[in-house]
Design a protein around this motif. Structure first.
Motif, PDB file in Angstrom:
ATOM      1  N   UNK A  11       0.839  -1.207   0.000  1.00 32.92           N
ATOM      2  CA  UNK A  11       0.000   0.000   0.000  1.00 32.92           C
ATOM      3  C   UNK A  11       0.868   1.249   0.000  1.00 32.92           C
ATOM      4  N   UNK A  12       0.269   2.324  -0.488  1.00 31.56           N
ATOM      5  CA  UNK A  12       0.978   3.600  -0.504  1.00 31.56           C
ATOM      6  C   UNK A  12       1.250   4.101   0.904  1.00 31.56           C
ATOM      7  N   UNK A  13       0.346   3.814   1.833  1.00 34.99           N
ATOM      8  CA  UNK A  13       0.544   4.238   3.222  1.00 34.99           C
ATOM      9  C   UNK A  13       1.759   3.551   3.831  1.00 34.99           C
TER      10      UNK A  13
ATOM     11  N   UNK B 156      12.184   7.136 -15.377  1.00 37.70           N
ATOM     12  CA  UNK B 156      12.442   6.860 -13.969  1.00 37.70           C
ATOM     13  C   UNK B 156      11.181   7.104 -13.160  1.00 37.70           C
ATOM     14  N   UNK B 157      10.785   6.107 -12.389  1.00 39.67           N
ATOM     15  CA  UNK B 157       9.546   6.235 -11.628  1.00 39.67           C
ATOM     16  C   UNK B 157       9.827   6.818 -10.262  1.00 39.67           C
ATOM     17  N   UNK B 158       8.818   7.455  -9.725  1.00 42.77           N
ATOM     18  CA  UNK B 158       8.901   7.947  -8.357  1.00 42.77           C
ATOM     19  C   UNK B 158       7.760   7.328  -7.560  1.00 42.77           C
ATOM     20  N   UNK B 159       8.080   6.930  -6.345  1.00 42.40           N
ATOM     21  CA  UNK B 159       7.066   6.276  -5.530  1.00 42.40           C
ATOM     22  C   UNK B 159       6.048   7.301  -5.051  1.00 42.40           C
TER      23      UNK B 159
ATOM     24  N   UNK C 270       9.307   5.427   4.092  1.00 39.16           N
ATOM     25  CA  UNK C 270      10.122   6.562   3.681  1.00 39.16           C
ATOM     26  C   UNK C 270      10.368   7.482   4.875  1.00 39.16           C
ATOM     27  N   UNK C 271       9.329   7.708   5.649  1.00 36.99           N
ATOM     28  CA  UNK C 271       9.460   8.589   6.815  1.00 36.99           C
ATOM     29  C   UNK C 271      10.380   7.969   7.861  1.00 36.99           C
ATOM     30  N   UNK C 272      10.342   6.629   7.980  1.00 35.42           N
ATOM     31  CA  UNK C 272      11.175   5.948   8.971  1.00 35.42           C
ATOM     32  C   UNK C 272      12.625   5.789   8.544  1.00 35.42           C
ATOM     33  N   UNK C 273      12.944   6.183   7.326  1.00 36.67           N
ATOM     34  CA  UNK C 273      14.328   6.127   6.886  1.00 36.67           C
ATOM     35  C   UNK C 273      14.730   4.847   6.209  1.00 36.67           C
ATOM     36  N   UNK C 274      13.765   3.974   5.837  1.00 46.17           N
ATOM     37  CA  UNK C 274      14.105   2.730   5.140  1.00 46.17           C
ATOM     38  C   UNK C 274      14.627   3.073   3.738  1.00 46.17           C
TER      39      UNK C 274
END
Length: 589
Positions: free
Chosen positions: A549-551, A586-589, A557-561
Protein backbone atom coordinates in the motif's frame (compact mmCIF):
# COMPACT_ATOMS: atom_id res chain seq x y z
CA UNK A 1 69.24 -143.45 65.13
CA UNK A 2 68.83 -139.88 65.38
CA UNK A 3 65.58 -138.09 65.12
CA UNK A 4 65.65 -136.45 61.59
CA UNK A 5 62.28 -134.87 61.47
CA UNK A 6 60.33 -134.69 64.54
CA UNK A 7 56.79 -133.54 64.62
CA UNK A 8 55.92 -130.24 62.64
CA UNK A 9 55.43 -127.06 64.58
CA UNK A 10 51.81 -126.20 64.93
CA UNK A 11 50.61 -123.08 62.90
CA UNK A 12 49.33 -120.25 65.07
CA UNK A 13 45.60 -120.12 65.24
CA UNK A 14 44.00 -116.81 64.05
CA UNK A 15 41.98 -115.12 66.67
CA UNK A 16 38.84 -113.01 66.02
CA UNK A 17 40.92 -109.94 66.80
CA UNK A 18 43.37 -110.77 64.04
CA UNK A 19 40.53 -111.28 61.63
CA UNK A 20 39.10 -107.89 62.42
CA UNK A 21 42.47 -106.23 61.88
CA UNK A 22 42.84 -107.86 58.51
CA UNK A 23 39.35 -106.91 57.61
CA UNK A 24 40.07 -103.28 58.59
CA UNK A 25 43.21 -103.25 56.45
CA UNK A 26 41.25 -104.55 53.50
CA UNK A 27 38.52 -101.95 54.04
CA UNK A 28 41.07 -99.15 54.36
CA UNK A 29 42.80 -100.26 51.19
CA UNK A 30 39.50 -100.42 49.40
CA UNK A 31 38.57 -96.93 50.68
CA UNK A 32 41.91 -95.57 49.58
CA UNK A 33 41.42 -97.09 46.18
CA UNK A 34 37.91 -95.65 45.99
CA UNK A 35 39.15 -92.23 47.10
CA UNK A 36 41.95 -92.34 44.56
CA UNK A 37 39.47 -93.28 41.86
CA UNK A 38 37.16 -90.52 43.07
CA UNK A 39 40.00 -88.00 43.04
CA UNK A 40 41.03 -89.19 39.59
CA UNK A 41 37.51 -88.74 38.33
CA UNK A 42 37.23 -85.35 40.05
CA UNK A 43 40.49 -84.18 38.49
CA UNK A 44 39.38 -85.42 35.11
CA UNK A 45 36.04 -83.68 35.42
CA UNK A 46 37.65 -80.49 36.73
CA UNK A 47 40.14 -80.31 33.89
CA UNK A 48 37.59 -81.13 31.25
CA UNK A 49 35.27 -78.32 32.28
CA UNK A 50 34.87 -75.76 29.47
CA UNK A 51 34.92 -72.88 31.95
CA UNK A 52 37.76 -71.79 34.15
CA UNK A 53 37.40 -72.70 37.84
CA UNK A 54 39.50 -71.53 40.74
CA UNK A 55 39.32 -71.62 44.52
CA UNK A 56 41.03 -69.16 46.86
CA UNK A 57 41.23 -69.19 50.66
CA UNK A 58 40.50 -66.31 53.01
CA UNK A 59 44.02 -64.96 52.44
CA UNK A 60 43.47 -64.96 48.65
CA UNK A 61 45.89 -67.84 48.16
CA UNK A 62 45.14 -70.37 45.47
CA UNK A 63 43.72 -73.67 46.64
CA UNK A 64 43.15 -75.18 43.23
CA UNK A 65 42.39 -74.30 39.61
CA UNK A 66 41.59 -76.28 36.49
CA UNK A 67 43.17 -76.42 33.04
CA UNK A 68 40.59 -74.07 31.51
CA UNK A 69 41.51 -71.39 34.05
CA UNK A 70 45.19 -71.79 33.20
CA UNK A 71 44.50 -71.57 29.46
CA UNK A 72 42.17 -68.60 29.83
CA UNK A 73 44.96 -66.40 31.22
CA UNK A 74 48.00 -68.30 29.84
CA UNK A 75 49.29 -69.01 33.35
CA UNK A 76 52.63 -70.82 33.75
CA UNK A 77 52.69 -73.95 35.92
CA UNK A 78 54.35 -72.16 38.84
CA UNK A 79 51.31 -69.86 39.20
CA UNK A 80 48.85 -72.76 39.39
CA UNK A 81 50.33 -74.38 42.49
CA UNK A 82 48.36 -74.33 45.74
CA UNK A 83 49.36 -71.40 47.92
CA UNK A 84 50.05 -69.01 45.03
CA UNK A 85 48.95 -65.48 46.01
CA UNK A 86 46.21 -63.99 43.85
CA UNK A 87 48.30 -60.85 43.36
CA UNK A 88 51.03 -62.89 41.62
CA UNK A 89 48.44 -64.16 39.14
CA UNK A 90 47.10 -60.65 38.56
CA UNK A 91 50.62 -59.29 38.04
CA UNK A 92 51.21 -61.93 35.38
CA UNK A 93 47.94 -61.07 33.66
CA UNK A 94 48.84 -57.38 33.67
CA UNK A 95 52.19 -58.17 32.05
CA UNK A 96 50.62 -60.37 29.36
CA UNK A 97 47.71 -58.07 28.43
CA UNK A 98 44.84 -60.07 29.95
CA UNK A 99 44.26 -57.75 32.88
CA UNK A 100 40.81 -56.23 33.59
CA UNK A 101 40.20 -52.83 32.06
CA UNK A 102 38.84 -51.58 35.39
CA UNK A 103 40.96 -52.86 38.26
CA UNK A 104 38.77 -51.28 40.94
CA UNK A 105 35.62 -52.96 39.70
CA UNK A 106 37.41 -56.27 39.30
CA UNK A 107 39.29 -56.44 42.60
CA UNK A 108 37.62 -54.21 45.14
CA UNK A 109 33.99 -54.89 44.34
CA UNK A 110 33.52 -58.60 43.58
CA UNK A 111 36.53 -60.10 45.34
CA UNK A 112 36.34 -58.12 48.54
CA UNK A 113 32.59 -58.59 48.72
CA UNK A 114 33.06 -62.33 48.38
CA UNK A 115 35.72 -62.34 51.08
CA UNK A 116 33.35 -60.51 53.42
CA UNK A 117 30.86 -63.31 52.99
CA UNK A 118 28.55 -61.45 50.69
CA UNK A 119 26.15 -62.90 48.18
CA UNK A 120 27.12 -64.56 44.93
CA UNK A 121 28.33 -61.96 42.44
CA UNK A 122 28.03 -62.44 38.71
CA UNK A 123 29.32 -59.77 36.31
CA UNK A 124 30.97 -59.21 32.95
CA UNK A 125 34.60 -58.05 33.12
CA UNK A 126 36.15 -56.47 29.99
CA UNK A 127 39.83 -57.30 29.53
CA UNK A 128 42.56 -55.22 27.95
CA UNK A 129 42.95 -57.75 25.13
CA UNK A 130 39.37 -57.14 24.00
CA UNK A 131 37.77 -60.20 25.53
CA UNK A 132 34.90 -60.14 28.00
CA UNK A 133 34.91 -62.69 30.82
CA UNK A 134 31.84 -63.58 32.83
CA UNK A 135 33.04 -64.17 36.39
CA UNK A 136 30.91 -65.65 39.15
CA UNK A 137 32.27 -65.29 42.68
CA UNK A 138 30.67 -67.65 45.24
CA UNK A 139 31.84 -67.06 48.83
CA UNK A 140 32.66 -70.09 51.03
CA UNK A 141 31.92 -70.50 54.71
CA UNK A 142 34.84 -69.35 56.80
CA UNK A 143 36.26 -67.11 54.08
CA UNK A 144 37.57 -67.61 50.62
CA UNK A 145 35.59 -68.16 47.46
CA UNK A 146 35.09 -70.29 44.42
CA UNK A 147 34.99 -68.48 41.07
CA UNK A 148 34.08 -69.58 37.57
CA UNK A 149 35.49 -67.72 34.54
CA UNK A 150 33.83 -67.96 31.12
CA UNK A 151 34.87 -66.19 27.92
CA UNK A 152 31.56 -64.71 26.67
CA UNK A 153 33.03 -62.42 24.02
CA UNK A 154 31.42 -64.23 21.10
CA UNK A 155 28.17 -64.80 22.99
CA UNK A 156 27.83 -61.09 23.71
CA UNK A 157 28.75 -60.20 20.13
CA UNK A 158 26.07 -62.54 18.81
CA UNK A 159 23.55 -61.10 21.25
CA UNK A 160 24.52 -57.59 20.19
CA UNK A 161 24.04 -58.56 16.56
CA UNK A 162 20.60 -59.96 17.35
CA UNK A 163 19.72 -56.78 19.24
CA UNK A 164 21.06 -54.56 16.47
CA UNK A 165 19.02 -56.46 13.91
CA UNK A 166 15.86 -55.41 15.73
CA UNK A 167 16.78 -52.04 17.21
CA UNK A 168 17.72 -48.63 15.88
CA UNK A 169 21.42 -48.01 16.61
CA UNK A 170 20.93 -44.28 17.19
CA UNK A 171 18.01 -44.26 19.64
CA UNK A 172 18.00 -47.92 20.80
CA UNK A 173 14.28 -48.02 19.97
CA UNK A 174 12.79 -51.01 18.14
CA UNK A 175 13.32 -50.75 14.39
CA UNK A 176 11.03 -51.71 11.53
CA UNK A 177 11.77 -55.44 11.93
CA UNK A 178 10.84 -55.61 15.62
CA UNK A 179 7.86 -53.31 15.12
CA UNK A 180 6.54 -55.60 12.40
CA UNK A 181 7.01 -58.66 14.63
CA UNK A 182 5.07 -57.06 17.48
CA UNK A 183 2.38 -55.72 15.19
CA UNK A 184 1.90 -59.13 13.54
CA UNK A 185 1.76 -60.79 16.96
CA UNK A 186 -0.79 -58.30 18.27
CA UNK A 187 -3.01 -58.71 15.21
CA UNK A 188 -2.85 -62.50 15.40
CA UNK A 189 -3.50 -62.79 19.14
CA UNK A 190 -6.34 -65.30 19.70
CA UNK A 191 -9.51 -63.78 21.04
CA UNK A 192 -8.36 -60.20 20.52
CA UNK A 193 -11.31 -57.86 20.98
CA UNK A 194 -9.84 -54.51 21.98
CA UNK A 195 -9.02 -52.10 19.13
CA UNK A 196 -5.43 -51.66 18.03
CA UNK A 197 -3.92 -48.39 16.78
CA UNK A 198 -0.83 -47.45 14.80
CA UNK A 199 0.44 -43.86 14.94
CA UNK A 200 2.98 -42.54 12.43
CA UNK A 201 4.89 -39.60 13.91
CA UNK A 202 6.96 -37.30 11.70
CA UNK A 203 9.01 -34.35 12.97
CA UNK A 204 8.29 -30.89 11.57
CA UNK A 205 11.26 -28.66 10.67
CA UNK A 206 13.80 -31.34 11.61
CA UNK A 207 15.67 -30.97 8.32
CA UNK A 208 16.27 -27.32 9.11
CA UNK A 209 18.01 -28.38 12.32
CA UNK A 210 20.30 -30.72 10.39
CA UNK A 211 20.96 -28.05 7.77
CA UNK A 212 21.75 -25.27 10.23
CA UNK A 213 23.11 -26.95 13.35
CA UNK A 214 24.67 -30.04 11.79
CA UNK A 215 24.04 -33.77 11.98
CA UNK A 216 25.62 -34.40 15.42
CA UNK A 217 23.11 -32.04 17.03
CA UNK A 218 20.39 -33.54 14.84
CA UNK A 219 21.30 -36.99 16.19
CA UNK A 220 21.16 -35.74 19.78
CA UNK A 221 17.78 -34.20 19.03
CA UNK A 222 16.47 -37.53 17.69
CA UNK A 223 17.60 -39.25 20.89
CA UNK A 224 15.83 -36.62 22.96
CA UNK A 225 12.66 -37.01 20.88
CA UNK A 226 12.82 -40.78 21.35
CA UNK A 227 12.96 -40.25 25.10
CA UNK A 228 9.97 -37.94 25.13
CA UNK A 229 7.87 -40.23 22.96
CA UNK A 230 8.72 -43.23 25.14
CA UNK A 231 7.71 -41.29 28.26
CA UNK A 232 4.22 -40.77 26.83
CA UNK A 233 3.29 -44.43 26.34
CA UNK A 234 2.53 -47.47 28.47
CA UNK A 235 4.93 -50.34 29.07
CA UNK A 236 2.85 -52.55 26.79
CA UNK A 237 3.10 -50.06 23.90
CA UNK A 238 5.93 -49.84 21.37
CA UNK A 239 7.76 -46.76 20.15
CA UNK A 240 9.84 -47.53 17.06
CA UNK A 241 12.08 -45.48 14.79
CA UNK A 242 11.87 -46.36 11.11
CA UNK A 243 14.66 -44.02 10.02
CA UNK A 244 15.30 -40.32 9.55
CA UNK A 245 12.79 -38.37 11.63
CA UNK A 246 9.99 -40.94 11.27
CA UNK A 247 8.67 -42.78 14.32
CA UNK A 248 5.80 -45.22 14.82
CA UNK A 249 3.84 -45.91 18.00
CA UNK A 250 1.95 -49.18 18.37
CA UNK A 251 -0.93 -49.37 20.85
CA UNK A 252 -1.87 -53.08 21.02
CA UNK A 253 -4.88 -52.61 23.30
CA UNK A 254 -6.91 -49.41 23.56
CA UNK A 255 -10.47 -48.50 24.45
CA UNK A 256 -11.17 -46.66 21.22
CA UNK A 257 -10.37 -43.73 18.94
CA UNK A 258 -10.53 -41.23 21.79
CA UNK A 259 -7.64 -42.86 23.64
CA UNK A 260 -5.52 -42.94 20.47
CA UNK A 261 -6.36 -39.32 19.72
CA UNK A 262 -5.46 -38.26 23.28
CA UNK A 263 -2.08 -39.95 22.97
CA UNK A 264 -1.47 -38.28 19.60
CA UNK A 265 -2.04 -34.88 21.21
CA UNK A 266 0.33 -35.72 24.08
CA UNK A 267 2.99 -36.77 21.59
CA UNK A 268 2.60 -33.51 19.65
CA UNK A 269 2.80 -31.46 22.84
CA UNK A 270 5.84 -33.37 24.08
CA UNK A 271 7.78 -32.86 20.87
CA UNK A 272 6.62 -29.25 20.58
CA UNK A 273 8.24 -28.23 23.88
CA UNK A 274 11.63 -26.53 23.40
CA UNK A 275 14.70 -28.77 23.46
CA UNK A 276 18.05 -27.81 24.97
CA UNK A 277 20.72 -29.52 22.85
CA UNK A 278 24.41 -28.68 23.31
CA UNK A 279 23.62 -25.12 24.32
CA UNK A 280 21.05 -24.58 21.57
CA UNK A 281 17.36 -23.96 22.21
CA UNK A 282 15.61 -25.89 19.46
CA UNK A 283 11.92 -25.67 18.60
CA UNK A 284 10.45 -28.29 16.30
CA UNK A 285 7.06 -29.93 16.02
CA UNK A 286 5.38 -33.19 15.12
CA UNK A 287 2.57 -34.38 12.89
CA UNK A 288 0.73 -37.64 13.54
CA UNK A 289 -1.26 -40.00 11.33
CA UNK A 290 -3.46 -42.66 12.93
CA UNK A 291 -4.93 -45.93 11.69
CA UNK A 292 -7.17 -48.29 13.69
CA UNK A 293 -7.61 -52.04 13.47
CA UNK A 294 -9.79 -53.65 12.38
CA UNK A 295 -11.69 -50.86 10.61
CA UNK A 296 -8.63 -49.48 8.76
CA UNK A 297 -7.12 -52.89 8.05
CA UNK A 298 -6.27 -56.17 9.72
CA UNK A 299 -2.82 -56.64 8.19
CA UNK A 300 0.38 -54.96 9.35
CA UNK A 301 1.33 -53.50 5.98
CA UNK A 302 -2.17 -52.12 5.43
CA UNK A 303 -2.27 -50.42 8.82
CA UNK A 304 1.19 -48.89 8.44
CA UNK A 305 0.39 -47.65 4.95
CA UNK A 306 -2.92 -46.12 6.04
CA UNK A 307 -1.33 -44.43 9.06
CA UNK A 308 1.27 -43.01 6.70
CA UNK A 309 -1.47 -41.67 4.41
CA UNK A 310 -3.10 -40.01 7.41
CA UNK A 311 0.28 -38.47 8.23
CA UNK A 312 0.46 -36.94 4.75
CA UNK A 313 -2.90 -35.36 5.41
CA UNK A 314 -1.80 -34.00 8.79
CA UNK A 315 1.25 -32.36 7.24
CA UNK A 316 -0.79 -30.96 4.37
CA UNK A 317 -3.23 -29.45 6.87
CA UNK A 318 -0.52 -27.30 8.39
CA UNK A 319 1.61 -29.64 10.50
CA UNK A 320 1.53 -29.89 14.26
CA UNK A 321 -1.72 -31.81 14.10
CA UNK A 322 -3.10 -35.36 14.03
CA UNK A 323 -5.41 -36.99 11.49
CA UNK A 324 -7.13 -40.36 11.35
CA UNK A 325 -7.07 -42.37 8.17
CA UNK A 326 -10.02 -41.84 5.86
CA UNK A 327 -10.82 -43.50 2.55
CA UNK A 328 -9.57 -41.34 -0.29
CA UNK A 329 -6.42 -40.18 1.47
CA UNK A 330 -4.40 -42.28 -0.92
CA UNK A 331 -5.21 -39.73 -3.63
CA UNK A 332 -3.39 -37.01 -1.66
CA UNK A 333 -0.38 -39.25 -1.14
CA UNK A 334 -0.35 -40.18 -4.79
CA UNK A 335 -0.42 -36.49 -5.71
CA UNK A 336 2.57 -35.82 -3.47
CA UNK A 337 4.51 -38.74 -4.95
CA UNK A 338 3.73 -37.46 -8.42
CA UNK A 339 4.85 -33.96 -7.42
CA UNK A 340 8.15 -35.30 -6.09
CA UNK A 341 8.70 -37.37 -9.22
CA UNK A 342 8.03 -34.38 -11.48
CA UNK A 343 10.28 -32.19 -9.33
CA UNK A 344 13.15 -34.64 -9.63
CA UNK A 345 12.77 -34.70 -13.37
CA UNK A 346 12.58 -30.90 -13.50
CA UNK A 347 15.81 -30.57 -11.51
CA UNK A 348 17.52 -33.07 -13.78
CA UNK A 349 16.35 -31.29 -16.95
CA UNK A 350 16.62 -27.73 -15.47
CA UNK A 351 12.98 -26.94 -16.22
CA UNK A 352 12.80 -23.83 -14.05
CA UNK A 353 12.56 -20.10 -14.60
CA UNK A 354 13.69 -17.07 -12.66
CA UNK A 355 11.27 -14.19 -12.31
CA UNK A 356 12.68 -10.87 -11.18
CA UNK A 357 11.02 -8.51 -8.73
CA UNK A 358 12.29 -4.91 -8.72
CA UNK A 359 13.78 -3.24 -5.67
CA UNK A 360 13.28 0.53 -5.61
CA UNK A 361 14.51 3.48 -3.60
CA UNK A 362 11.77 4.63 -1.25
CA UNK A 363 12.48 8.33 -1.88
CA UNK A 364 12.95 8.38 -5.65
CA UNK A 365 11.17 5.28 -6.91
CA UNK A 366 14.24 4.45 -8.99
CA UNK A 367 14.95 0.76 -9.56
CA UNK A 368 18.25 -0.23 -7.95
CA UNK A 369 18.16 -3.99 -8.41
CA UNK A 370 16.11 -7.14 -8.77
CA UNK A 371 15.53 -10.22 -6.65
CA UNK A 372 15.53 -13.54 -8.53
CA UNK A 373 12.53 -15.66 -7.56
CA UNK A 374 12.33 -19.31 -8.57
CA UNK A 375 9.36 -20.49 -10.66
CA UNK A 376 8.49 -23.88 -12.09
CA UNK A 377 6.29 -24.42 -15.13
CA UNK A 378 5.14 -27.91 -14.27
CA UNK A 379 3.85 -29.86 -17.28
CA UNK A 380 0.08 -30.16 -17.12
CA UNK A 381 -0.20 -27.85 -14.10
CA UNK A 382 1.17 -24.49 -15.21
CA UNK A 383 3.40 -22.13 -13.27
CA UNK A 384 4.03 -23.34 -9.72
CA UNK A 385 5.05 -20.74 -7.09
CA UNK A 386 8.21 -21.50 -5.16
CA UNK A 387 6.29 -21.78 -1.89
CA UNK A 388 4.57 -24.87 -3.30
CA UNK A 389 7.70 -26.85 -4.10
CA UNK A 390 10.77 -25.40 -2.34
CA UNK A 391 9.86 -27.11 0.96
CA UNK A 392 9.61 -30.44 -0.87
CA UNK A 393 12.93 -29.75 -2.57
CA UNK A 394 14.54 -29.13 0.84
CA UNK A 395 12.92 -32.24 2.31
CA UNK A 396 14.15 -34.46 -0.52
CA UNK A 397 17.61 -32.90 -0.84
CA UNK A 398 16.92 -31.52 -4.33
CA UNK A 399 17.43 -27.93 -3.17
CA UNK A 400 21.22 -28.09 -3.68
CA UNK A 401 20.77 -28.52 -7.42
CA UNK A 402 18.23 -25.69 -7.52
CA UNK A 403 20.62 -23.33 -5.71
CA UNK A 404 23.42 -24.04 -8.16
CA UNK A 405 21.16 -23.57 -11.18
CA UNK A 406 19.64 -20.33 -9.84
CA UNK A 407 23.04 -18.72 -9.21
CA UNK A 408 24.24 -19.52 -12.71
CA UNK A 409 21.01 -18.44 -14.41
CA UNK A 410 20.72 -15.16 -12.49
CA UNK A 411 24.30 -14.16 -13.31
CA UNK A 412 23.77 -14.98 -16.98
CA UNK A 413 20.51 -13.00 -17.16
CA UNK A 414 21.87 -9.96 -15.31
CA UNK A 415 24.94 -9.79 -17.51
CA UNK A 416 22.64 -9.08 -20.49
CA UNK A 417 20.69 -6.22 -18.91
CA UNK A 418 21.08 -2.82 -20.51
CA UNK A 419 21.73 -1.19 -17.15
CA UNK A 420 24.16 -2.49 -14.52
CA UNK A 421 21.59 -3.34 -11.87
CA UNK A 422 22.28 -5.73 -8.99
CA UNK A 423 20.65 -9.16 -8.90
CA UNK A 424 19.87 -10.92 -5.62
CA UNK A 425 19.68 -14.71 -5.26
CA UNK A 426 18.37 -16.56 -2.19
CA UNK A 427 20.58 -19.33 -0.84
CA UNK A 428 19.13 -22.21 1.17
CA UNK A 429 20.87 -23.39 4.37
CA UNK A 430 21.76 -26.55 2.44
CA UNK A 431 23.97 -24.46 0.14
CA UNK A 432 26.26 -23.71 3.07
CA UNK A 433 26.74 -27.41 3.77
CA UNK A 434 28.07 -27.85 0.25
CA UNK A 435 31.83 -27.54 -0.10
CA UNK A 436 31.36 -26.43 -3.71
CA UNK A 437 29.40 -23.22 -3.01
CA UNK A 438 32.41 -20.94 -3.45
CA UNK A 439 33.36 -22.64 -6.71
CA UNK A 440 29.75 -22.44 -7.92
CA UNK A 441 29.56 -18.69 -7.34
CA UNK A 442 33.01 -18.01 -8.78
CA UNK A 443 32.25 -20.17 -11.80
CA UNK A 444 28.94 -18.41 -12.44
CA UNK A 445 30.62 -15.00 -12.33
CA UNK A 446 33.38 -16.05 -14.70
CA UNK A 447 31.02 -17.79 -17.13
CA UNK A 448 28.63 -14.83 -17.29
CA UNK A 449 31.18 -12.02 -17.07
CA UNK A 450 29.05 -10.36 -14.38
CA UNK A 451 30.87 -7.91 -12.13
CA UNK A 452 30.95 -9.52 -8.64
CA UNK A 453 29.58 -6.35 -6.97
CA UNK A 454 26.36 -6.79 -8.96
CA UNK A 455 25.63 -10.19 -7.38
CA UNK A 456 23.90 -10.17 -4.00
CA UNK A 457 23.44 -13.40 -2.05
CA UNK A 458 20.60 -13.51 0.47
CA UNK A 459 20.74 -15.82 3.48
CA UNK A 460 18.46 -16.39 6.44
CA UNK A 461 19.71 -16.16 9.99
CA UNK A 462 19.24 -19.92 10.34
CA UNK A 463 22.49 -20.33 8.40
CA UNK A 464 24.43 -18.76 11.27
CA UNK A 465 22.53 -20.72 13.91
CA UNK A 466 24.02 -23.94 12.60
CA UNK A 467 27.70 -24.56 12.10
CA UNK A 468 28.39 -20.89 12.73
CA UNK A 469 32.16 -20.98 12.30
CA UNK A 470 31.97 -22.78 8.99
CA UNK A 471 29.15 -20.53 7.74
CA UNK A 472 31.05 -17.40 8.73
CA UNK A 473 34.16 -18.65 6.97
CA UNK A 474 32.11 -19.25 3.82
CA UNK A 475 30.53 -15.79 4.03
CA UNK A 476 33.95 -14.17 4.31
CA UNK A 477 35.20 -16.18 1.32
CA UNK A 478 32.19 -15.05 -0.72
CA UNK A 479 32.81 -11.47 0.37
CA UNK A 480 36.37 -11.97 -0.81
CA UNK A 481 35.05 -12.65 -4.30
CA UNK A 482 33.49 -9.17 -4.24
CA UNK A 483 29.83 -10.21 -3.96
CA UNK A 484 27.37 -8.57 -1.58
CA UNK A 485 25.75 -10.43 1.33
CA UNK A 486 22.23 -9.66 2.56
CA UNK A 487 20.26 -11.04 5.51
CA UNK A 488 16.74 -12.01 4.50
CA UNK A 489 13.59 -11.98 6.69
CA UNK A 490 15.28 -9.98 9.47
CA UNK A 491 13.30 -10.18 12.71
CA UNK A 492 11.49 -13.42 11.89
CA UNK A 493 13.81 -15.47 14.10
CA UNK A 494 15.09 -15.13 17.64
CA UNK A 495 18.75 -14.28 17.10
CA UNK A 496 18.74 -11.64 14.37
CA UNK A 497 20.70 -9.07 16.37
CA UNK A 498 23.33 -11.65 17.22
CA UNK A 499 23.77 -12.31 13.50
CA UNK A 500 24.52 -8.62 12.96
CA UNK A 501 27.23 -8.92 15.56
CA UNK A 502 28.77 -11.95 13.89
CA UNK A 503 28.94 -10.63 10.32
CA UNK A 504 28.97 -7.24 8.61
CA UNK A 505 26.07 -7.53 6.14
CA UNK A 506 25.73 -5.24 3.15
CA UNK A 507 21.95 -5.29 3.40
CA UNK A 508 19.24 -6.29 5.86
CA UNK A 509 15.79 -7.12 4.52
CA UNK A 510 13.00 -6.53 7.04
CA UNK A 511 10.51 -9.40 7.29
CA UNK A 512 7.14 -8.71 5.55
CA UNK A 513 5.24 -9.35 8.81
CA UNK A 514 6.53 -6.02 10.16
CA UNK A 515 5.50 -4.19 6.98
CA UNK A 516 2.00 -5.65 7.18
CA UNK A 517 1.82 -4.45 10.79
CA UNK A 518 2.25 -0.81 9.72
CA UNK A 519 -1.41 -0.73 8.77
CA UNK A 520 -2.48 -1.31 12.38
CA UNK A 521 -1.61 0.29 15.72
CA UNK A 522 1.39 -1.39 17.31
CA UNK A 523 5.16 -1.39 17.65
CA UNK A 524 6.00 -2.28 14.02
CA UNK A 525 6.80 1.29 12.99
CA UNK A 526 9.12 1.73 15.99
CA UNK A 527 10.83 -1.60 15.26
CA UNK A 528 11.40 -0.65 11.62
CA UNK A 529 12.78 2.73 12.70
CA UNK A 530 15.15 0.95 15.09
CA UNK A 531 16.38 -1.34 12.31
CA UNK A 532 16.98 1.58 9.94
CA UNK A 533 18.90 3.39 12.67
CA UNK A 534 20.99 0.27 13.11
CA UNK A 535 21.64 0.35 9.38
CA UNK A 536 22.95 3.90 9.63
CA UNK A 537 25.17 3.00 12.56
CA UNK A 538 26.48 -0.29 11.16
CA UNK A 539 26.64 0.72 7.54
CA UNK A 540 24.11 -1.58 5.89
CA UNK A 541 21.21 -0.85 3.55
CA UNK A 542 17.70 -1.58 4.86
CA UNK A 543 15.08 -3.04 2.53
CA UNK A 544 11.40 -3.55 3.30
CA UNK A 545 9.75 -6.63 1.81
CA UNK A 546 6.06 -7.05 1.05
CA UNK A 547 5.07 -3.42 0.47
CA UNK A 548 1.48 -3.43 -0.81
CA UNK A 549 0.00 0.00 0.00
CA UNK A 550 0.98 3.60 -0.50
CA UNK A 551 0.54 4.24 3.22
CA UNK A 552 3.09 1.55 4.05
CA UNK A 553 5.54 3.06 1.59
CA UNK A 554 5.03 6.55 3.06
CA UNK A 555 5.74 5.30 6.57
CA UNK A 556 8.84 3.45 5.40
CA UNK A 557 10.12 6.56 3.68
CA UNK A 558 9.46 8.59 6.81
CA UNK A 559 11.17 5.95 8.97
CA UNK A 560 14.33 6.13 6.89
CA UNK A 561 14.11 2.73 5.14
CA UNK A 562 16.37 2.82 2.07
CA UNK A 563 14.69 0.51 -0.44
CA UNK A 564 11.54 -1.58 -0.77
CA UNK A 565 9.98 -4.48 -2.66
CA UNK A 566 6.36 -5.53 -3.05
CA UNK A 567 3.33 -5.69 -5.33
CA UNK A 568 2.88 -1.92 -5.06
CA UNK A 569 6.30 -1.37 -6.60
CA UNK A 570 6.37 -4.15 -9.14
CA UNK A 571 5.47 -7.80 -9.39
CA UNK A 572 8.03 -10.41 -10.33
CA UNK A 573 8.27 -11.10 -14.05
CA UNK A 574 10.36 -13.20 -16.43
CA UNK A 575 13.76 -12.04 -17.61
CA UNK A 576 12.54 -10.85 -21.02
CA UNK A 577 10.36 -8.20 -19.34
CA UNK A 578 13.28 -6.51 -17.58
CA UNK A 579 14.31 -4.53 -20.67
CA UNK A 580 10.85 -2.95 -20.83
CA UNK A 581 11.25 -1.71 -17.26
CA UNK A 582 14.56 -0.09 -18.14
CA UNK A 583 12.92 1.67 -21.09
CA UNK A 584 10.33 3.38 -18.84
CA UNK A 585 11.03 6.87 -17.46
CA UNK A 586 12.44 6.86 -13.97
CA UNK A 587 9.55 6.24 -11.63
CA UNK A 588 8.90 7.95 -8.36
CA UNK A 589 7.07 6.28 -5.53
Amino acid sequence: MGNHGGPAKPRPVSTPKDFRRAQDRISQAAAELALAEQNRRFDAALNHMPHGLCMFDAETRLILCNAAYRRLYALPERLTRPGTPLQDILDHRAATGSAPVDWVEYRDIPVESALRGGDLINRHVPLEDGRTIQITHNPMAGGGYVASHEDVTEILAAAADRHLARHDPLTALPNRVLLRERLDRALARPGRQAPLSVLCVDLDHFKEVNDTLGHPIGDDLLRAVAGRLSACVRESDTVARLGGDEFVVLLPDIQGRRQAEDLARRLIDAVGATFEIQGHRIAIGASVGLAMAPEDGDQAETLLANADLALYRAKADGRGTARFFEPGMDALAAARRELEQDLREAVRAERFELHYQPEVETRTGAIVGFEALLRWNRPGHGMVPAADFVALAEETGLIAGLDEWAIGRACADASGWSEPMRVAVNLSPAAFRSRTLLDTVAGALVASGLTPARLELEISESVLRGDGERALATLHQLRGLGVRIAMDDFGAGYSSLDCLRLFSFDKVKIDPSFIAGLSQPGPCAAIIKAVTDLGVGLGFVTTAEGVETADQLAQLREGGCDTAQGYLLGRAGPADEISALFAEPKRRA
